[in-house]
Structures are given as structure tokens and as C-alpha cells.
Design a protein around this motif. Structure first.
Motif, PDB file in Angstrom:
ATOM      1  N   SER A 183     -12.928  -6.043   1.605  1.00  0.00           N
ATOM      2  CA  SER A 183     -11.584  -6.598   1.835  1.00  0.00           C
ATOM      3  C   SER A 183     -11.316  -7.793   0.936  1.00  0.00           C
ATOM      4  CB  SER A 183     -11.406  -6.993   3.301  1.00  0.00           C
ATOM      5  OG  SER A 183     -12.239  -8.102   3.638  1.00  0.00           O
TER       6      SER A 183
ATOM      7  N   ASN B  63      -6.436   0.509   4.782  1.00  0.00           N
ATOM      8  CA  ASN B  63      -4.977   0.609   4.715  1.00  0.00           C
ATOM      9  C   ASN B  63      -4.572   1.846   3.915  1.00  0.00           C
ATOM     10  OD1 ASN B  63      -4.403  -1.609   6.233  1.00  0.00           O
ATOM     11  ND2 ASN B  63      -3.465  -2.798   4.592  1.00  0.00           N
TER      12      ASN B  63
ATOM     13  N   ARG C 194     -16.648  -2.346   4.750  1.00  0.00           N
ATOM     14  CA  ARG C 194     -15.196  -2.490   4.837  1.00  0.00           C
ATOM     15  C   ARG C 194     -14.785  -3.957   4.739  1.00  0.00           C
ATOM     16  NH1 ARG C 194     -13.854  -0.968  10.311  1.00  0.00           N
ATOM     17  NH2 ARG C 194     -14.385  -3.133  10.763  1.00  0.00           N
ATOM     18  N   ASN C 195     -15.460  -4.803   5.487  1.00  0.00           N
ATOM     19  CA  ASN C 195     -15.097  -6.224   5.485  1.00  0.00           C
ATOM     20  C   ASN C 195     -15.468  -6.903   4.171  1.00  0.00           C
ATOM     21  OD1 ASN C 195     -14.038  -7.251   8.274  1.00  0.00           O
ATOM     22  ND2 ASN C 195     -15.610  -5.742   8.761  1.00  0.00           N
TER      23      ASN C 195
ATOM     24  N   TYR D 159      -4.144 -11.136   1.522  1.00  0.00           N
ATOM     25  CA  TYR D 159      -4.660  -9.880   2.089  1.00  0.00           C
ATOM     26  C   TYR D 159      -4.772  -8.875   0.962  1.00  0.00           C
ATOM     27  CZ  TYR D 159      -5.575  -6.663   5.981  1.00  0.00           C
ATOM     28  OH  TYR D 159      -6.162  -5.813   6.880  1.00  0.00           O
ATOM     29  N   ASN D 160      -5.863  -8.136   0.933  1.00  0.00           N
ATOM     30  CA  ASN D 160      -6.090  -7.163  -0.134  1.00  0.00           C
ATOM     31  C   ASN D 160      -5.149  -5.974   0.022  1.00  0.00           C
ATOM     32  OD1 ASN D 160      -7.092  -5.585  -2.180  1.00  0.00           O
ATOM     33  ND2 ASN D 160      -9.016  -5.091  -1.140  1.00  0.00           N
TER      34      ASN D 160
ATOM     35  N   ARG E 244     -12.201   4.777  -0.678  1.00  0.00           N
ATOM     36  CA  ARG E 244     -13.307   3.915  -0.291  1.00  0.00           C
ATOM     37  C   ARG E 244     -14.602   4.357  -0.965  1.00  0.00           C
ATOM     38  NH1 ARG E 244     -17.492   3.277   3.238  1.00  0.00           N
ATOM     39  NH2 ARG E 244     -17.321   5.399   4.006  1.00  0.00           N
TER      40      ARG E 244
ATOM     41  N   SER F 263       0.828  -1.206   0.000  1.00  0.00           N
ATOM     42  CA  SER F 263       0.000   0.000   0.000  1.00  0.00           C
ATOM     43  C   SER F 263       0.859   1.251   0.000  1.00  0.00           C
ATOM     44  CB  SER F 263      -0.935  -0.005   1.216  1.00  0.00           C
ATOM     45  OG  SER F 263      -1.854  -1.067   1.149  1.00  0.00           O
TER      46      SER F 263
ATOM     47  N   ASP G 105      -6.747  -2.581   0.209  1.00  0.00           N
ATOM     48  CA  ASP G 105      -7.700  -2.422   1.303  1.00  0.00           C
ATOM     49  C   ASP G 105      -7.945  -0.933   1.541  1.00  0.00           C
ATOM     50  OD1 ASP G 105      -9.016  -3.607   3.903  1.00  0.00           O
ATOM     51  OD2 ASP G 105      -7.772  -1.935   4.551  1.00  0.00           O
TER      52      ASP G 105
ATOM     53  N   SER H 171      -2.526  -9.753  -4.126  1.00  0.00           N
ATOM     54  CA  SER H 171      -3.415  -9.905  -2.974  1.00  0.00           C
ATOM     55  C   SER H 171      -3.775 -11.371  -2.752  1.00  0.00           C
ATOM     56  CB  SER H 171      -4.697  -9.082  -3.186  1.00  0.00           C
ATOM     57  OG  SER H 171      -4.411  -7.700  -3.284  1.00  0.00           O
TER      58      SER H 171
END
Length: 631
Positions: free
Chosen positions: A467, A342, A463-464, A335-336, A302, A281, A339, A330
């Protein structure tokens, strides 16, 4: 490749009288200066000569940045500033050698005779001619005559004059000259002059390409140094090559920033996938932050991402490109790396230095809990079919059991995994489950009694779900539906601004301007950048206005001017945010106008008239914006 350039420079420096310069070109940040610096430092380390005769001096490579220089005289001064430290000596015996090179430079030096700070200093000032240190006939000066002129395209000296000056070193002084710059950035006139004199001065031109592997050998060893980051060289290089802009300066800054923020945080097996994503990131955000349009995308990534899923947002193509390039990474690290939280935390750090310690600590804390079903599924590819099916059935049952309490976080994680396995064709998702999950989310939202809690629940869910890197039509439709559920609930629970407007009186009217600058419940902007009256009843608000004192009306009028920024010119996109308020403002203006018809002169009428003019100003601004939007 760059190794071929280095091989050529090795041969070039050994030529005692080359009679031509070498030019290195390439895009800004590609590593031109780094390549030269690395080669020169290596050259120095390999060519340490035995001590010279006390009456001779050794000339070292001279590096000059032409950035912003306006005259050849400035270049000469820059060369002298580097020559003199090499010509000075702490030895009294060495001073005797200066008499033999009179006429070669102007030297002004203060130096310590024996190396101790507290000893007296000797000041020498001798008037000598300019730059005769490069005279090939001068036997008292040893060493390679190597000059490096960097940032050629950023120089303000007439190109013909500059090329003539450089040519003097090439043709008359048997010097080795390296010219570094992005010659494509030259102005039209400078480019013509450069092309005209290039053949006379420059014998070879090489294009430098970014070499992150070699650069990282240096970057990763710099302070702040981190052993774990050094072990992630492969990840760093892969992220670098997937970026649009291959700028080594930005890569170095990203690595340094990342090392700074994780300085007090341990990296281990449990949190390594999060740390890898955070490192990636940083590389992405620092690089994109150098472009204004990309920087704007990152600041509200976002919201931009959600909009791109539901609408044909102008950032849709850019976000889609980012996803397609970085999703493979990812997937591999689990893990993204895009995100949204992040990226928000990283952008806050690189733009305004916002600390990340608490954010990283909270994230890391999650990895020390006993693994739950959602975390266990991260290793689905390593599971046998029976083990996976058992976990999947437990996950499905968890969602179907509406008697079992479940948080918005868990609900989104469960949905994310179910959608993922459906997308990968591992297990088919029962469509009824999607409707059930949306119903459970609606129940969670309906339990929230404030707009802040509504937004918090919604953001935990989104958010989740976001992800997970898979961008599917099903997920897009679900996000659209839960956003509608959120908005429906927000109409039932007023935010702090709405509560204040609905209880307006002389004791709280001054709080409007203060609250206008506060962060709204969605945490995306201040109230000042939002419509605030669209859900209000103008008759109710006007009744409150009529009960205000003259001072209260004046304060309220000033608030209207402040909120709609009537004393400033604002961008179209900013003004569009207020459009939902237009209908309310028109109705309130009519009510004030009607009241004015029955009012005599005096302070009250004056204040009502001022309020009316202010409302008209806001209405005209919004009507103008609306007309442009409809075109």
C-alpha cells in the motif's frame, strides 16, 4: 484548440451559401461527437426563433451516424426519420401547410391531436419526392440547413459514392455540412478516394483534441449524479491526462460506474483519501480495460506486481510506468491509487458486475476507529520534529518488542513506514530491524495450521506493505524473503486438494473433480490451473489407486483428463503451470506400467490401461511445453 473550432463553426453556420463542408477528425473517443453535440445544443438554445407562420415549417439540424450503413438509400432513410418529427404538428391548422410542400418527402405519421394519450390518432400517408426540404428555392421551409454525418470511417458505402452524395448538399442545396470521423482509420482504397474528392467537397478540416474539463461539465451532471464527485474535477482531469489513452467515452463510463457504486456510501473527511483513490482506480481500470493486454495485467495486478519486484516479468515495464505516473497523485492524497485490492475490486465490478458495497463498507469502517500510530503518521509532513521523533521511536519500539503480540497487518504497516522514512532520508532504518521483522513474520506463519491461513497471513502482510507507493530494492528483497517463508510453511501444511489425494478412496474420489473447480487457498486461481501432485509421493498415491474399485479408477482417470485439459488445446502459458507435476506423473506412470505386466485381461486391466494412456498423454503435453520453455 477546440474553442477555435467552435468559433469557426459559429461563422460557418451564418454563411447563407458556404459551398463547402467542414470536417472534424481525431482519434476515437477524443470527443468529436461530443463537441458537435454540445455546439448544436447551444446553437438551438440561442437561436429560438419566434413562432413561424402556420403555413411554413422550420428545419432543424439533422444528425446521421453512418456507422455500418451500406447504401446511400439507408442514409436518405435516416435523414427522413429525423426530418419528419420536425415536420409534424399537433395543430390541425398546421396540417393545412402540408399541402403546400407536396413533392418533398414521404411522410407516415401517427400522432395525437391534442396531446392526450387516450385520444384517437390520425394517420397520414402522402407520397412525396425525396429530400426536397433542402431545396434552397422552397420558401415554406425555414431554418438553417445543417447536416452532420458522423462515424465516416465506419461507413460501408463506397467512398466515392458517399462523397458525391454529400457534395450534392454542399453545391446544389446551399446546405451546411459537418463530416465527423477518424480519417486515419479508413482503408487504403477508401483513403485514396477520400483524398481525391476531399478538395471538391471539404473546405476546412479541424483536428479535435480531448477536452476533459468541458466534457466533465456534462458528465458530472448526468445521472447518477454525485456532488462529491463533482468536487473532484481536478483529480479526475489529472488522472485522465496521465493515462496512455485519452478516451472521453471511457472517462464518462468511469465516472458513471464510480457514482453507481458509492451511491449508498457517505464521503467525509475521514474516508476522503480512500474515496479519492477509489475514484482514480475507476478511471485507470476502465481505461486500461479497453486494451486486452492491459486488461490481463489488471486482472492479476497484485501477483503481477509482486512478480515484477522479484523477477524480470514481462509486465515490469508497464507496472513501473504506471507507478511513476500515478505515485505523485498517491503522495498528495495520502492513499495509493494503484492499491492492488482497490484495483481487484474495481475490475470485478466493471468486468462482471461484482458488488462493491461490502468492500467499501469494510474499508470505510476502518476510518472511524480511534487513530493509531500508523494512521497518525499520515500527517508526518505537518508535524514538528519533536512530535515526529516521538512517534517514530514508539513505532520502532513496537517492532523491537518481540514480547508484544503484533498482527501481520501491523507488522507490514510498521515496516512500510520505516522503509518510507528511510527512502525519504528522514530517519535512517536500522538494518537489524528488517531481520527482526522477518523473524516475527516467520513466527506468525509457523502458527498457521492450514494453507488457507498461511496465505491469509501472507496476503495481509504483502497487501499492507504494497500500500506504500515507494518501490525500493529493500522492499523487493523483503517481499522475496517473506514469499520464501510462506512457501516453506506451505510444504508443512497441506491444502484441501493435498488432504484429499492423501486419503483417496472410493467414497471421496468423486470429490476430486468438484474440488478441481474450487478456488485455491491463494485466491488467485482454481485448483484446475495449478500443479497438484508435485509435493505428493507417487508410491503412496499408487497404493491408494490399487485399493480403488473399477468405478473409482475410472473416476480418477477422468479427473486426470479434466485437470490437465487433455481433450482441449490450451495456451503455452496455461500448460506451463503444470510443469512441476511432470516428475510425479512419470513415476506414477511407471508404477501403473509395472502393474499392467502382471495383470490378465478383464475390466481391471482395461481400466489400468486407460489410466496409463491418460498419464502418458499428460506427460507428453508437459514434455512438449518443457521443450519449448527451454528453447
Amino acid at each position: 484548440m477546440n474553442s477555435n473550432i467552435i468559433n469557426y463553426l459559429e461563422k460557418y453556420i451564418k454563411d447563407s451559401d458556404p459551398r463547402y463542408a467542414v470536417a472534424l477528425t481525431g482519434k476515437w473517443g477524443c470527443g468529436k461527437s461530443f463537441l458537435v453535440d454540445t455546439w448544436v445544443n447551444d446553437l438551438k438554445s440561442r437561436e429560438k426563433k419566434s413562432a413561424s407562420d402556420q403555413n411554413s415549417l422550420e428545419l432543424k439540424p439533422i444528425y446521421v451516424s453512418l456507422y455500418g450503413m451500406k447504401s446511400v438509400g439507408e442514409v436518405v432513410k435516416a435523414i427522413k426519420r429525423q426530418l419528419h418529427p420536425f415536420l409534424y404538428s399537433k395543430s390541425m391548422e398546421m396540417l393545412k401547410g402540408f399541402a403546400k410542400i407536396a413533392g418533398k418527402a414521404t411522410i407516415n405519421a401517427n400522432f395525437d391531436l391534442d396531446g392526450n394519450v387516450d385520444t384517437s390518432e390520425l394517420s397520414i400517408s402522402t407520397s412525396l419526392d425525396s429530400l426536397d426540404e433542402f431545396n434552397p428555392k422552397e420558401e415554406t421551409i425555414k431554418g438553417d440547413k445543417l447536416l452532420i454525418f458522423d462515424d465516416f470511417e465506419r461507413c460501408q458505402i463506397d467512398t466515392k459514392e458517399l462523397m458525391g452524395f454529400i457534395n450534392g448538399f454542399v453545391e446544389r442545396n446551399a446546405s451546411h455540412v459537418i463530416i465527423v470521423g477518424d480519417f486515419e482509420k479508413l482503408s487504403i482504397n477508401s483513403k485514396e478516394a477520400y483524398d481525391e474528392y476531399r478538395e471538391k467537397t471539404i473546405g476546412k478540416i479541424f483536428e479535435v483534441h480531448p477536452d476533459p474539463e468541458r466534457a466533465l461539465e456534462v458528465f458530472l451532471d448526468e445521472v447518477p449524479r454525485n456532488e462529491w464527485t463533482i468536487s473532484q474535477k481536478e483529480l479526475i482531469v489529472e488522472c485522465f491526462y496521465r493515462l496512455d489513452n485519452h478516451n472521453l467515452r471511457l472517462l464518462r463510463q468511469a465516472v458513471r460506474d464510480f457514482n453507481s457504486v458509492i451511491e449508498n456510501h457517505e464521503v467525509n473527511d475521514k474516508n476522503s483519501h480512500f474515496m479519492k483513490a477509489l475514484l482514480a482506480s475507476f478511471i485507470i481500470a476502465v481505461n486500461m480495460n479497453g486494451n486486452p493486454e492491459d486488461a490481463e495485467l489488471l486482472r492479476r495486478y497484485r501477483q503481477r506486481y509482486i512478480n515484477s519486484l522479484a523477477n524480470d516479468d514481462k509486465y515490469k515495464e508497464k507496472i513501473s510506468s504506471l507507478q511513476s505516473r500515478f505515485n505523485p497523485i498517491s503522495e498528495r492524497i495520502g492513499y495509493n491509487i494503484l492499491d492492488v485490492y482497490n484495483l481487484a475490486a474495481v475490475c470485478g465490478y466493471i468486468e462482471c458486475g461484482k458488488p462493491m458495497d461490502e468492500y467499501i463498507h469494510n474499508k470505510n469502517s476502518d476510518f472511524y476507529r480511534t487513530p493509531n500510530i500508523y494512521e497518525s503518521l499520515r500527517n508526518y509532513q505537518l508535524m514538528e520534529d519533536a512530535e515526529f521523533d516521538k512517534l517514530y521511536d514508539v513505532l520502532e519500539a513496537r517492532v523491537l518488542d518481540d514480547k508484544d503480540s503484533i498482527s501481520a497487518d501491523e507488522l507490514a504497516l510498521a515496516l512500510g513506514w520505516l522503509l518510507k522514512f528511510d527512502h525519504l532520508s528522514i530517519r535512517h532504518l536500522n538494518e537489524d530491524i528488517i531481520d527482526l521483522i522477518k523473524n516475527r513474520f516467520q513466527k506468525l506463519i509457523e502458527q498457521q495450521e492450514s494453507s488457507e491461513d498461511v496465505y491469509s497471513t501472507y496476503m495481509s502482510f504483502s497487501r499492507n506493505l504494497l500500500s506504500f507507493p515507494e518501490r525500493t530494492e529493500k522492499r523487493r528483497d523483503i517481499l522475496h524473503d517473506v514469499e520464501k517463508i510462506r512457501d516453506d510453511r506451505l510444504r508443512m501444511v497441506p491444502d484441501e486438494m493435498q488432504l484429499l489425494l492423501r486419503s483417496l478412496n472410493d467414497s471421496n474420489v468423486e470429490k476430486l473433480s468438484e474440488l478441481d473447480l474450487a478456488t485455491a487457498p491463494d485466491l488467485l486461481s482454481n485448483f484446475s490451473l495449478r500443479p497438484i501432485f508435485h509435493a505428493e509421493n507417487p508410491d503412496v498415491i499408487f497404493e491408494s489407486i490399487k485399493r480403488l474399485s473399477n468405478k473409482g479408477i475410472t473416476v480418477f482417470t477422468d479427473f486426470i483428463r479434466q485437470h490437465y485439459m487433455l481433450e482441449f488445446t490450451i495456451e503455452q502459458t496455461t500448460a506451463e503451470k503444470y510443469l512441476p507435476d511432470l516428475c510425479f506423473l512419470e513415476k506414477l506412470s511407471d508404477l501403473v506400467t509395472h502393474a499392467l505386466c502382471s495383470m490378465q485381461g478383464g475390466i481391471s486391466r482395461y481400466n489400468y490401461d486407460d489410466l496409463h494412456l491418460t498419464l502418458v498423454g499428460a506427460i507428453q503435453r508437459l514434455k512438449s511445453v518443457k521443450a519449448k520453455v527451454s528453447l
